[in-house]
Design an enzyme around this catalytic site. Sequence first.
Site, short mmCIF file in Angstrom:
data_model
loop_
_atom_site.label_atom_id
_atom_site.label_comp_id
_atom_site.label_asym_id
_atom_site.label_seq_id
_atom_site.Cartn_x
_atom_site.Cartn_y
_atom_site.Cartn_z
N ARG A 1 24.03 6.47 -18.00
CA ARG A 1 24.77 5.27 -18.28
C ARG A 1 23.93 4.13 -18.86
O ARG A 1 22.74 4.02 -18.64
CB ARG A 1 25.50 4.78 -17.02
CG ARG A 1 24.80 3.84 -16.14
CD ARG A 1 23.49 4.30 -15.54
NE ARG A 1 23.41 5.74 -15.45
CZ ARG A 1 22.40 6.40 -15.98
NH1 ARG A 1 21.48 5.77 -16.64
NH2 ARG A 1 22.30 7.70 -15.87
N SER B 1 24.14 17.29 -22.99
CA SER B 1 23.98 15.87 -22.71
C SER B 1 24.61 15.01 -23.81
O SER B 1 25.80 15.10 -24.07
CB SER B 1 22.50 15.54 -22.52
OG SER B 1 22.33 14.21 -22.10
N HIS B 2 23.79 14.20 -24.48
CA HIS B 2 24.30 13.24 -25.46
C HIS B 2 24.34 13.79 -26.88
O HIS B 2 24.71 13.07 -27.80
CB HIS B 2 23.41 11.99 -25.44
CG HIS B 2 21.98 12.29 -25.79
ND1 HIS B 2 21.06 12.62 -24.82
CD2 HIS B 2 21.32 12.34 -26.96
CE1 HIS B 2 19.88 12.84 -25.40
NE2 HIS B 2 20.03 12.69 -26.70
N ASP C 1 27.00 8.64 -21.44
CA ASP C 1 26.78 9.70 -22.43
C ASP C 1 27.47 10.98 -21.96
O ASP C 1 28.25 10.97 -21.00
CB ASP C 1 25.29 9.88 -22.74
CG ASP C 1 24.53 10.70 -21.70
OD1 ASP C 1 25.11 11.09 -20.67
OD2 ASP C 1 23.32 10.94 -21.93
N ASP D 1 26.69 13.76 -20.34
CA ASP D 1 26.60 14.25 -18.97
C ASP D 1 26.39 13.11 -17.98
O ASP D 1 25.84 13.28 -16.92
CB ASP D 1 25.55 15.35 -18.81
CG ASP D 1 24.12 14.85 -18.96
OD1 ASP D 1 23.93 13.73 -19.47
OD2 ASP D 1 23.19 15.59 -18.59
N ARG E 1 18.01 23.37 -25.55
CA ARG E 1 18.98 22.66 -26.37
C ARG E 1 18.97 23.19 -27.80
O ARG E 1 17.90 23.34 -28.40
CB ARG E 1 18.67 21.16 -26.37
CG ARG E 1 19.73 20.27 -26.95
CD ARG E 1 19.39 18.80 -26.71
NE ARG E 1 18.15 18.38 -27.35
CZ ARG E 1 17.00 18.15 -26.75
NH1 ARG E 1 16.93 18.35 -25.44
NH2 ARG E 1 15.94 17.77 -27.41
N HIS F 1 17.33 6.56 -17.46
CA HIS F 1 17.42 7.58 -16.42
C HIS F 1 16.85 6.97 -15.14
O HIS F 1 15.74 6.42 -15.15
CB HIS F 1 16.63 8.84 -16.80
CG HIS F 1 17.22 9.59 -17.94
ND1 HIS F 1 16.71 9.54 -19.21
CD2 HIS F 1 18.30 10.40 -18.01
CE1 HIS F 1 17.43 10.29 -20.01
NE2 HIS F 1 18.41 10.81 -19.32
#
Length: 447
Positions: free
Chosen positions: A244, A98-99, A239, A241, A13, A325
Amino acid sequence: MLDPAVFKAYDVRGIYGEELDEDGAYSIGRAFVDVFSPGRIAVGRDMREHSPAMAAAVIAGALDGGADVVDIGMVGTEMLYFAVGEEELDGGIAVTASHNPKQYTGMKIVRGGALPVGGESGLLDVRDRALALTDISRGQSPGQVRKEDVYPGFVEKVLSLVDVGAVKPLRVVIDAANGMAGAMLPPVLERLPIDAVPCFFEPDGTFPNHEPNPLLPENREFIVERTREENADLGVAYDGDADRFFVDGAGEFVPGDFVTALLAEAILAKEPGGKVIYDVRASWAVPETIESAGGVPLVNRVGHAYIKHRMREAGAVFAGEVSAHYYFRDFSQADSGVIPFLLMLELISRRGLTLSQILEPFRSRYFITGEINSRVGDVDEKLRELEVRFAPEGEVSHLDGVSIDAEDWHFNVRPSNTEPLLRLNLEARSLELMEEKRDEVLGVIRS
């Protein structure tokens, strides 16, 4: 551009163009093949503006390394896990941040069986190989690429894990945050009897409405207000990807550990005696609910790589983290954002109660702080100080950071993987004791 710092504990990332670009992505794709020697891998990507070019670079690197590639296009990360697991591929790379905000890019990498590649399971070897990559050809024959649409198979898979016939016409507000949920959910929603209120379903990597990170309170304001306005039974915020987070009909945020407890209860009703993994930060609601449902609770350190390995070792049916997750044995031990959504619909429908009513026993018995971050000068010294100060009050654990378990309160303090931060999660049997102990522990951390 390939800054070594983009290789994190669980994924890759960094800021696009400053820390990681297409040349770096090519090197990572090539290095993954060099390190693990997969025959066939899948590559997918999210909706960020730079993701098509980054995915193409990853594919080029993997092909030059000699692997065959299944290009599954724009998908949620869990769809890559599905493709790798269901088609028995030798690995996969999801190009996603992702987020994170729009300027970020990244990758989540797995081996066969959707087994994650993290800092302790090969990612540092990939890093070292990618940074040292000079000989492009090495004489091997390049692999071949083919495109595949995994959406139909994915939809059938996730729907097979719930009883769709039990789902009632609940009114549900869904905030996709212009992320991958906006692409993934429509073919699922078509098969459900719910009254859905879709919001920001157009995948857009510029995130014109709000950042795709519902953990931040400012990004939850929309789902809270809209759920109340619509008089909905449930609100769901996704988010980037498609992880929730839930809010109840009153717009109140549901902590990830309470969701873990509810989902564990639902799964154990179908699989009595199953093992369920939860992380060290979690509320007592999780192990106590698992035990009362006839399951076996197993505590674990935080992080998807550790959780997924433990699931395989223990044969666990389900795992959940405070960070929202959720992992399922019947989904290649991988995490999913769609399956928890479906299970929550099934659970509320079967019980015939509102989510607020279902959560009331938790909210009246378990008082949690949520995660509180503090910047410190010396992480190790502060952890030692915490242990010395609070060890006399309870049992000490070093499974992940420092945990103290007393009779009527407990806490975990963990260091951040990337910053000089300590993360506190604390719980007590009463609101007053929680606030007292929270302030006491934070006083030590911040002194």
